[in-house]
Enzyme design. Structure first.
Site, PDB file in Angstrom:
ATOM      1  N   ARG A  60      37.720  43.131  32.245  1.00 35.62           N
ATOM      2  CA  ARG A  60      38.622  44.275  32.404  1.00 35.62           C
ATOM      3  C   ARG A  60      39.298  44.664  31.092  1.00 35.62           C
ATOM      4  O   ARG A  60      39.656  45.824  30.897  1.00 35.62           O
ATOM      5  CB  ARG A  60      39.665  43.960  33.474  1.00 35.62           C
ATOM      6  CG  ARG A  60      39.075  44.053  34.871  1.00 35.62           C
ATOM      7  CD  ARG A  60      40.058  43.624  35.923  1.00 35.62           C
ATOM      8  NE  ARG A  60      39.647  44.065  37.253  1.00 35.62           N
ATOM      9  CZ  ARG A  60      40.322  43.798  38.365  1.00 35.62           C
ATOM     10  NH1 ARG A  60      41.434  43.098  38.314  1.00 35.62           N
ATOM     11  NH2 ARG A  60      39.890  44.250  39.523  1.00 35.62           N
ATOM     12  N   LYS A  75      33.758  37.520  54.848  1.00 35.29           N
ATOM     13  CA  LYS A  75      34.177  38.173  56.087  1.00 35.29           C
ATOM     14  C   LYS A  75      33.558  39.541  56.328  1.00 35.29           C
ATOM     15  O   LYS A  75      33.496  40.363  55.425  1.00 35.29           O
ATOM     16  CB  LYS A  75      35.701  38.347  56.051  1.00 35.29           C
ATOM     17  CG  LYS A  75      36.439  37.018  56.061  1.00 35.29           C
ATOM     18  CD  LYS A  75      37.810  37.196  56.657  1.00 35.29           C
ATOM     19  CE  LYS A  75      38.921  36.939  55.661  1.00 35.29           C
ATOM     20  NZ  LYS A  75      40.097  37.727  55.823  1.00 35.29           N
ATOM     21  N   GLY A  84      34.722  42.237  41.997  1.00 37.44           N
ATOM     22  CA  GLY A  84      35.085  40.986  42.650  1.00 37.44           C
ATOM     23  C   GLY A  84      34.090  39.879  42.363  1.00 37.44           C
ATOM     24  O   GLY A  84      33.644  39.703  41.231  1.00 37.44           O
ATOM     25  N   GLY A 117      38.337  46.015  45.765  1.00 39.00           N
ATOM     26  CA  GLY A 117      38.857  46.833  46.865  1.00 39.00           C
ATOM     27  C   GLY A 117      38.810  48.325  46.567  1.00 39.00           C
ATOM     28  O   GLY A 117      38.488  49.134  47.445  1.00 39.00           O
TER      29      GLY A 117
HETATM   30  C1  3PG Z   1      42.385  43.592  41.978  1.00 38.97           C
HETATM   31  O1  3PG Z   1      42.109  42.672  41.213  1.00 38.97           O
HETATM   32  O2  3PG Z   1      41.952  43.661  43.127  1.00 38.97           O
HETATM   33  C2  3PG Z   1      43.243  44.704  41.449  1.00 38.97           C
HETATM   34  O3  3PG Z   1      43.771  44.377  40.209  1.00 38.97           O
HETATM   35  C3  3PG Z   1      44.319  45.075  42.430  1.00 38.97           C
HETATM   36  O4  3PG Z   1      45.135  43.987  42.690  1.00 38.97           O
HETATM   37  P1  3PG Z   1      45.817  43.847  44.116  1.00 38.97           P
HETATM   38  O5  3PG Z   1      44.705  43.657  45.117  1.00 38.97           O
HETATM   39  O6  3PG Z   1      46.738  42.657  44.024  1.00 38.97           O
HETATM   40  O7  3PG Z   1      46.561  45.119  44.389  1.00 38.97           O
END
Ligand code: 3PG
Ligand code: MG
Length: 399
Positions: free
Chosen positions: A35, A198, A354, A377
């Site tokens: 990132r 999940k 992720g 997300g």
């Molecule tokens: C992440 O790593 O999913 C983003 O930086 C957002 O973080 P958060 O899910 O804690 O809002």
């Protein structure tokens, strides 16, 4: 889309929201700097124009106030090295010290603010907090795609204080571009690989993909909810009991829509959730009582790799097994290799952030797939068709 390319930063102080929510080890060393590397071009463009950069980000999910393990101070060294300068640091993202440091900042200099989430006002989207942050800069740049699904003070609310001076950075632009590529007019055959623990996290995206893909490969812990829905004996594998019916419905939906939905035919099973467990291979529908599936098996590996190698568009989100344990990482590795292979032969491949992005980075394949997303997300929500507040705040005049 309004991007940094349409803006001349000469003599300006740019307040740049980045997603520097990076993993740190026990000694606060960065274990994956994807990132940070991703944000470099946006920061460099501002500096090259003759602007100054004020970086703001969150790190982790601090509960109440400052915590050493969530301090952005740990990134100062890495950033200073990257830009060959001494990056300045404000111990608090608002208040007199931050204001003074911002005021004194010269063109070509970088100031990093301490973790925004040390203030509860950030996640609440508090307008007063957003306004105070806004006073630090002349122009607002949002390059935090990974956090674009959050309607927080620094990701969305702050944009209203820059009605004519708000743009998105290169990360944001590239992410949206790549996500659109697999959502609209993807070249076929189109294969989506969905893994992870999940189903509940992936329901909406799986439903959405049913109208688009030719193949839907299921892996990871969520496989066993599908196997159970299909009448299999899953031993003590992970299962979401309340999602078994939903899994049946998804299986039926795939049949109706002519989507080739694949559940791993076999699994690597273990007698406990540990890398030291006893290990065996079994049909996913016949797992011994008290044993659990922790990775896709050799036949599933081969079948999945085959489908992937014959695809023209590939979307991958979520590992095939417990890849952080070496005994259960083989399925994820095999899928990664097949994705790399297909990409080399002209397929377009998007790795959703992720854990699957971490796996691809760890295997050293990041440069051999088409795009590795920095969002988990955020990417899923965007592909589900939701409006991302971080994007809307930049694009809409009336935000
Ligand atoms: C992440 O790593 O999913 C983003 O930086 C957002 O973080 P958060 O899910 O804690 O809002
Ligand atoms: Mg998250």
């Amino acid at each position: 889309m309004r991007t940094v390319d349409a803006y001349n930063f000469a003599g300006k102080k740019a307040l740049v929201r980045v997603d520097f929510n990076v993993p740190l080890d026990a000694d606060y060393r960065i274990t994956d700097d994807t990132r940070i590397r991703a944000a470099v071009p946006t920061i460099q463009k501002i500096l090259d124009d003759g602007g100054a950069v004020i970086l703001m980000s969150h790190l982790g999910r601090p509960k109440a106030g400052p915590e050493e393990k969530y301090s952005l101070r740990h990134l100062v060294g890495r950033l200073s090295q990257e830009f060959n300068t001494t990056v300045k640091f404000a111990e608090d993202c608002v208040g007199p010290e931050a204001a003074q440091l911002a005021q004194d900042l010269q063109p070509g200099e970088i100031l990093l603010l301490e973790n925004l989430r040390f203030h509860k006002a950030e996640e609440k989207g508090d307008t007063e907090f957003a306004r105070e942050l806004s006073t630090l800069g002349d122009v607002y740049v949002n390059d935090a795609f990974g956090t674009a699904h959050r309607e927080h003070a620094s990701t969305a609310v702050i944009a209203r204080y820059f009605p004519n001076d708000k743009v998105m950075g290169y990360v944001m632009h590239a992410e949206l571009d790549n996500a659109r590529r697999v959502m609209d007019n993807a070249e076929r055959p189109y294969t989506a690989i969905m893994g992870g623990a999940k189903i509940s996290d992936k329901i909406l995206i799986i439903e959405k993909l049913m109208d688009r893909v030719d193949n839907l490969l299921i892996g990871g812990g969520m496989s066993y909810t599908f196997v159970k829905a299909d009448g299999g004996q899953i031993g003590s594998s992970l299962v979401e009991e309340d999602k078994v019916e939903l899994a049946s419905r998804l299986i039926a939906m795939a049949r109706e829509k002519g989507v080739n939905l694949m559940i791993p035919v076999d699994s690597i099973i273990a007698d406990e959730f540990s890398n030291d467990a006893n290990v065996d291979t079994a049909l996913s529908h016949h797992i011994k009582p008290l044993w659990m599936g922790l990775d896709i098996g050799p036949n599933a590996r081969e079948m999945y790799a085959d489908v992937i190698r014959n695809s023209k568009t590939i979307l991958w989100n979520g590992p095939m097994g417990v890849f952080e344990m070496s005994n259960f990482s083989v399925g994820t590795e095999a899928v990664a290799e097949a994705v790399v292979d297909a990409t080399r032969r002209g397929a377009y491949s998007l790795i959703g952030g992720g854990d699957s992005a971490a796996a691809v980075n760890q295997l050293g394949y990041a440069d051999r797939v088409s795009y590795v997303s920095t969002g988990g997300g955020a990417l899923l929500e965007y592909m589900e068709g939701k409006t991302l507040p971080g994007v809307a705040a930049i694009e809409r005049d009336d935000y």
